[in-house]
Design a protein around this motif. Structure first.
Motif: not given
Length: 254
Positions: A180-186, A193-196, A198-210
């Motif tokens: 997973e990774g984190t970004t300030r630029r969503v 977009m997955a809730p995590e 959109l709200m916190h900038g956290n992305f992972s494989i799960k983001s694509d799955v969402f």
């Protein structure tokens, strides 16, 4: 066209690409995105291509050009759009892809006339193809790539209506020991977009799955993930499906 050797990206001549697109004529335009326009071109020897012409004065365009070119050149899968090369001249930056004749999935899915071409067997086939492309990106390629903008507009359909994932300008590359990774630029498309993320900038494989899950709902329902009418109220597609599922479950229990 030229190449610096095996494994190097193919560089196209700007004048050749300009001629192939009839001077980037409006009649050759296939679509318009946040980073620029896409044109249909025909090379001198007859091959059809799709040319992504990035905005000439955009810093995001510079980043996208480098990102998309380097990433997509390393990917080869039947459910990913094939990258052919690039072109640089002054402030012109072009990405050249295979031409996919049936445009994007949203042109069929949300058009009352064209959606008749999407019977259930074909929709099932499209869902399976997208899933295989994602598995390749996440698990089977030499790289682990998070797309971050999976949506109907970024799924192209070939002559046999096979899906090809496109537009890797927002994708992120991971080592295989990273999850997973984190970004300030969503960045991406609201509604997918997955809730995590959109709200916190956290992305992972799960983001694509969402995003894939949203896309599946759109393919099955034929509706965009935005406000849809449900009885006397309006709600987004995800809420509508969730409430409808609960109601169905309650009826079955009763």
């Amino acid at each position: 066209m030229s190449s610096d050797g095996p494994g190097k990206l193919l560089q196209f001549d700007f004048d050749g690409i300009r001629a192939a697109t009839n001077g980037f004529a409006d009649g050759r335009k296939l679509g318009q995105g946040g980073f620029g326009a896409v044109y249909k071109g025909t090379l001198s020897y007859g091959q059809h291509i799709a040319v992504k012409r990035l905005c000439r004065h955009s810093e995001q365009g510079d980043l996208e050009f480098k990102n998309e070119g380097e990433l997509v050149a390393k990917l080869q899968h039947r459910n990913l759009v094939r990258f052919l090369g690039f072109c640089l001249k002054g402030n012109e930056r072009l990405l050249i892809y295979e031409f996919v004749p049936n445009a994007s999935l949203d042109h069929f899915l949300f058009d009352p006339n064209k959606r008749v071409h999407l019977d259930w067997e074909r929709r099932y086939k499209i869902i399976g193809g997208i899933a295989r492309g994602l598995i390749y990106l996440h698990e089977d390629s030499r790289l682990r790539i998070i797309h971050r903008d999976l949506k109907a507009g970024n799924i192209l359909l070939d002559a046999e209506m096979n899906p090809k994932i496109a537009d890797f300008g927002l994708a992120r590359l991971f080592d295989f020991n990273e999850t997973e990774g984190t970004t300030r630029r969503v960045v991406g498309t609201y509604g997918y977009m997955a809730p995590e993320y959109l709200m916190h900038g956290n992305f992972s494989i799960k983001s694509d799955v969402f995003s894939f899950g949203v896309l599946v709902l759109e393919i099955v329902s034929g509706k965009r993930n935005r406000l849809v009418r449900g009885g006397s109220s309006e709600e987004d597609l995800l809420t509508y499906v969730s409430i409808s599922s609960v109601k169905l479950e309650n009826r079955l229990i009763q």
